[in-house]
Design a protein around this motif. Structure first.
Motif, PDB file in Angstrom:
ATOM      1  N   LYS A 159       0.817  -1.207   0.000  1.00 43.94           N
ATOM      2  CA  LYS A 159       0.000   0.000   0.000  1.00 43.94           C
ATOM      3  C   LYS A 159       0.855   1.263   0.000  1.00 43.94           C
ATOM      4  O   LYS A 159       0.460   2.296  -0.543  1.00 43.94           O
ATOM      5  N   THR A 160       2.035   1.202   0.605  1.00 37.08           N
ATOM      6  CA  THR A 160       2.976   2.311   0.488  1.00 37.08           C
ATOM      7  C   THR A 160       3.452   2.426  -0.955  1.00 37.08           C
ATOM      8  O   THR A 160       3.579   3.528  -1.508  1.00 37.08           O
ATOM      9  N   GLY A 161       3.696   1.279  -1.577  1.00 32.91           N
ATOM     10  CA  GLY A 161       4.108   1.256  -2.977  1.00 32.91           C
ATOM     11  C   GLY A 161       3.066   1.844  -3.908  1.00 32.91           C
ATOM     12  O   GLY A 161       3.405   2.476  -4.925  1.00 32.91           O
ATOM     13  N   ILE A 162       1.796   1.657  -3.586  1.00 31.77           N
ATOM     14  CA  ILE A 162       0.727   2.202  -4.422  1.00 31.77           C
ATOM     15  C   ILE A 162       0.809   3.728  -4.480  1.00 31.77           C
ATOM     16  O   ILE A 162       0.558   4.343  -5.528  1.00 31.77           O
ATOM     17  N   VAL A 163       1.179   4.357  -3.366  1.00 33.89           N
ATOM     18  CA  VAL A 163       1.317   5.816  -3.359  1.00 33.89           C
ATOM     19  C   VAL A 163       2.397   6.245  -4.346  1.00 33.89           C
ATOM     20  O   VAL A 163       2.203   7.174  -5.145  1.00 33.89           O
ATOM     21  N   GLY A 164       3.532   5.571  -4.312  1.00 29.13           N
ATOM     22  CA  GLY A 164       4.611   5.899  -5.245  1.00 29.13           C
ATOM     23  C   GLY A 164       4.255   5.577  -6.679  1.00 29.13           C
ATOM     24  O   GLY A 164       4.560   6.347  -7.604  1.00 29.13           O
ATOM     25  N   LEU A 165       3.611   4.438  -6.890  1.00 30.09           N
ATOM     26  CA  LEU A 165       3.203   4.053  -8.242  1.00 30.09           C
ATOM     27  C   LEU A 165       2.215   5.065  -8.812  1.00 30.09           C
ATOM     28  O   LEU A 165       2.295   5.427  -9.993  1.00 30.09           O
ATOM     29  N   THR A 166       1.302   5.525  -7.984  1.00 32.25           N
ATOM     30  CA  THR A 166       0.318   6.513  -8.424  1.00 32.25           C
ATOM     31  C   THR A 166       1.003   7.788  -8.908  1.00 32.25           C
ATOM     32  O   THR A 166       0.660   8.334  -9.964  1.00 32.25           O
ATOM     33  N   ARG A 167       1.988   8.251  -8.160  1.00 29.33           N
ATOM     34  CA  ARG A 167       2.718   9.457  -8.554  1.00 29.33           C
ATOM     35  C   ARG A 167       3.456   9.254  -9.880  1.00 29.33           C
ATOM     36  O   ARG A 167       3.423  10.114 -10.778  1.00 29.33           O
ATOM     37  N   ALA A 168       4.133   8.108  -9.973  1.00 30.51           N
ATOM     38  CA  ALA A 168       4.931   7.855 -11.182  1.00 30.51           C
ATOM     39  C   ALA A 168       4.047   7.722 -12.415  1.00 30.51           C
ATOM     40  O   ALA A 168       4.360   8.285 -13.482  1.00 30.51           O
ATOM     41  N   LEU A 169       2.944   6.981 -12.299  1.00 29.26           N
ATOM     42  CA  LEU A 169       2.054   6.803 -13.448  1.00 29.26           C
ATOM     43  C   LEU A 169       1.376   8.116 -13.826  1.00 29.26           C
ATOM     44  O   LEU A 169       1.096   8.362 -15.004  1.00 29.26           O
ATOM     45  N   ALA A 170       1.092   8.953 -12.828  1.00 30.31           N
ATOM     46  CA  ALA A 170       0.481  10.248 -13.135  1.00 30.31           C
ATOM     47  C   ALA A 170       1.384  11.065 -14.056  1.00 30.31           C
ATOM     48  O   ALA A 170       0.912  11.704 -15.010  1.00 30.31           O
ATOM     49  N   HIS A 171       2.676  11.036 -13.813  1.00 30.66           N
ATOM     50  CA  HIS A 171       3.607  11.797 -14.643  1.00 30.66           C
ATOM     51  C   HIS A 171       3.893  11.093 -15.965  1.00 30.66           C
ATOM     52  O   HIS A 171       4.089  11.758 -16.991  1.00 30.66           O
ATOM     53  N   LYS A 172       3.886   9.762 -15.956  1.00 29.77           N
ATOM     54  CA  LYS A 172       4.102   9.025 -17.198  1.00 29.77           C
ATOM     55  C   LYS A 172       2.918   9.167 -18.147  1.00 29.77           C
ATOM     56  O   LYS A 172       3.086   9.355 -19.362  1.00 29.77           O
ATOM     57  N   PHE A 173       1.714   9.088 -17.598  1.00 29.74           N
ATOM     58  CA  PHE A 173       0.509   9.099 -18.427  1.00 29.74           C
ATOM     59  C   PHE A 173      -0.071  10.499 -18.613  1.00 29.74           C
ATOM     60  O   PHE A 173      -0.943  10.708 -19.458  1.00 29.74           O
ATOM     61  N   GLY A 174       0.377  11.462 -17.836  1.00 31.09           N
ATOM     62  CA  GLY A 174      -0.172  12.814 -17.908  1.00 31.09           C
ATOM     63  C   GLY A 174      -0.144  13.433 -19.292  1.00 31.09           C
ATOM     64  O   GLY A 174      -1.132  14.043 -19.722  1.00 31.09           O
ATOM     65  N   PRO A 175       0.962  13.316 -20.038  1.00 32.87           N
ATOM     66  CA  PRO A 175       1.004  13.894 -21.386  1.00 32.87           C
ATOM     67  C   PRO A 175      -0.059  13.313 -22.322  1.00 32.87           C
ATOM     68  O   PRO A 175      -0.383  13.926 -23.342  1.00 32.87           O
ATOM     69  N   ASP A 176      -0.591  12.152 -21.978  1.00 35.90           N
ATOM     70  CA  ASP A 176      -1.641  11.526 -22.791  1.00 35.90           C
ATOM     71  C   ASP A 176      -3.040  11.898 -22.307  1.00 35.90           C
ATOM     72  O   ASP A 176      -4.038  11.360 -22.804  1.00 35.90           O
ATOM     73  N   GLY A 177      -3.105  12.811 -21.330  1.00 34.39           N
ATOM     74  CA  GLY A 177      -4.400  13.254 -20.843  1.00 34.39           C
ATOM     75  C   GLY A 177      -5.042  12.324 -19.836  1.00 34.39           C
ATOM     76  O   GLY A 177      -6.230  12.460 -19.517  1.00 34.39           O
ATOM     77  N   ILE A 178      -4.266  11.385 -19.288  1.00 32.71           N
ATOM     78  CA  ILE A 178      -4.776  10.420 -18.311  1.00 32.71           C
ATOM     79  C   ILE A 178      -4.392  10.888 -16.915  1.00 32.71           C
ATOM     80  O   ILE A 178      -3.219  11.170 -16.641  1.00 32.71           O
ATOM     81  N   ARG A 179      -5.375  10.957 -16.031  1.00 31.20           N
ATOM     82  CA  ARG A 179      -5.103  11.318 -14.643  1.00 31.20           C
ATOM     83  C   ARG A 179      -5.041  10.055 -13.786  1.00 31.20           C
ATOM     84  O   ARG A 179      -5.820   9.130 -13.988  1.00 31.20           O
ATOM     85  N   VAL A 180      -4.103  10.043 -12.841  1.00 28.77           N
ATOM     86  CA  VAL A 180      -3.918   8.881 -11.969  1.00 28.77           C
ATOM     87  C   VAL A 180      -3.896   9.349 -10.521  1.00 28.77           C
ATOM     88  O   VAL A 180      -3.032  10.134 -10.124  1.00 28.77           O
ATOM     89  N   ASN A 181      -4.856   8.879  -9.751  1.00 31.11           N
ATOM     90  CA  ASN A 181      -4.946   9.214  -8.336  1.00 31.11           C
ATOM     91  C   ASN A 181      -5.206   7.957  -7.524  1.00 31.11           C
ATOM     92  O   ASN A 181      -5.408   6.871  -8.083  1.00 31.11           O
ATOM     93  N   ALA A 182      -5.203   8.100  -6.217  1.00 32.54           N
ATOM     94  CA  ALA A 182      -5.486   6.969  -5.338  1.00 32.54           C
ATOM     95  C   ALA A 182      -6.337   7.426  -4.167  1.00 32.54           C
ATOM     96  O   ALA A 182      -6.329   8.607  -3.803  1.00 32.54           O
ATOM     97  N   ILE A 183      -7.071   6.498  -3.596  1.00 30.98           N
ATOM     98  CA  ILE A 183      -7.760   6.730  -2.333  1.00 30.98           C
ATOM     99  C   ILE A 183      -7.039   5.923  -1.266  1.00 30.98           C
ATOM    100  O   ILE A 183      -6.464   4.879  -1.555  1.00 30.98           O
ATOM    101  N   ALA A 184      -7.063   6.430  -0.052  1.00 29.61           N
ATOM    102  CA  ALA A 184      -6.441   5.726   1.070  1.00 29.61           C
ATOM    103  C   ALA A 184      -7.504   5.473   2.137  1.00 29.61           C
ATOM    104  O   ALA A 184      -7.702   6.302   3.028  1.00 29.61           O
ATOM    105  N   PRO A 185      -8.200   4.352   2.043  1.00 29.47           N
ATOM    106  CA  PRO A 185      -9.223   4.035   3.042  1.00 29.47           C
ATOM    107  C   PRO A 185      -8.628   3.857   4.424  1.00 29.47           C
ATOM    108  O   PRO A 185      -7.456   3.502   4.585  1.00 29.47           O
ATOM    109  N   GLY A 186      -9.467   4.116   5.436  1.00 27.25           N
ATOM    110  CA  GLY A 186      -9.091   3.852   6.815  1.00 27.25           C
ATOM    111  C   GLY A 186      -9.721   2.558   7.270  1.00 27.25           C
ATOM    112  O   GLY A 186      -9.701   1.558   6.560  1.00 27.25           O
ATOM    113  N   TYR A 187     -10.320   2.577   8.457  1.00 24.57           N
ATOM    114  CA  TYR A 187     -11.021   1.394   8.954  1.00 24.57           C
ATOM    115  C   TYR A 187     -12.480   1.448   8.508  1.00 24.57           C
ATOM    116  O   TYR A 187     -13.278   2.227   9.024  1.00 24.57           O
TER     117      TYR A 187
END
Length: 252
Positions: A159-187
């Motif tokens: 789940k920590t990795g998902i935060v980093g992956l989300t950031r990286a994919l957002a910048h990789k896919f951003g020029p193509d008009g794709i937005r990448v975000n994540a939600i962080a559920p609690g309990y």
């Protein structure tokens, strides 16, 4: 959930296709229902054939197409996703946890594979379709992206990795008009957390730490996903949005 859906325009996602992995129960199923309620053509996947057979016969879910997909199988993903022909939103909700067993290497690697690697596989497979639609990806992180739980090292790592992956994919896919975000559920009250919310002592401690003094429900995550995929969030990308009732920044 209806109160949440009433916040949005009823046809917000009409004519749009949405793919939700890990959607035969819990958080994934609620998100699938939310998008379907906004007019989307929702394809929901899971690996349990028994769950799929049961859920397909539920009249309340007749607007969702349920399909078998093993998110650990890259070949299956690479065949399945392009066959959708179009895609506007990918929600990576597949996830598992193995408390106290994740120090075993096989269990550790399986949790990492399902929770994090599958998000990368699906994102890459979906990229061409999302580029055409200028669509969005929503990943599922966790409060354990920021906190520690010594019973679930693989879950914390994934789940920590998902935060980093989300950031990286957002910048990789951003020029193509794709937005990448994540939600962080609690309990949130799901089958995965039943061992906690079914025990008054544990349930009470968790409720007390939240700012809202209650456990979350799966419906609490739906509005956030509908927002992140919508035109209201057109300049929001690379972020992880906590939906934890203030748990992470709370104190005992």
């Amino acid at each position: 959930m209806q109160e949440i859906l009433d916040t949005f325009r009823k046809d917000l996602y009409a004519g749009q296709k949405v793919l939700v992995s890990g959607a035969t129960s819990g958080i994934g199923l609620a998100i699938a229902q939310g998008f379907a309620g906004m007019g989307a053509e929702v394809v929901a996947t899971g690996t349990s054939q028994a769950k799929l057979d049961k859920i397909r016969n539920d009249p309340a879910l007749s607007g969702i197409r349920f399909e078998h997909l093993d998110v650990r199988d890259r070949a299956a993903i690479d065949k399945f996703v392009p066959a959708l022909d179009s895609l506007f939103v990918l929600v990576n909700a597949a996830g598992i946890v193995k408390p106290d067993n994740e120090f075993n290497e096989d269990a550790y690697l399986e949790v990492i594979d399902v929770n994090m690697n599958s998000a990368m596989r699906l994102a890459m497979a979906a990229h061409p379709l999302l580029k055409q639609s200028k669509g969005a990806i929503i990943n599922t992180a966790s409060m354990l992206s920021y906190l520690a739980d010594d019973r679930v090292p693989a879950y914390c790592a994934s789940k920590t990795g998902i935060v980093g992956l989300t950031r990286a994919l957002a910048h990789k896919f951003g020029p193509d008009g794709i937005r990448v975000n994540a939600i962080a559920p609690g309990y949130h009250k799901t089958a995965m957390t039943q061992d906690l919310w079914s025990v008054p002592e544990y349930a009470g401690k968790i409720k007390h730490r939240t700012a809202l003094k209650r456990w979350g429900t799966v419906d609490d995550l739906v509005g956030t996903c509908l927002f992140l995929a919508s035109p209201a969030a057109l300049y929001v990308t690379g972020t992880t949005l906590p939906v934890d009732g203030g748990y992470v920044n709370g104190g005992w």
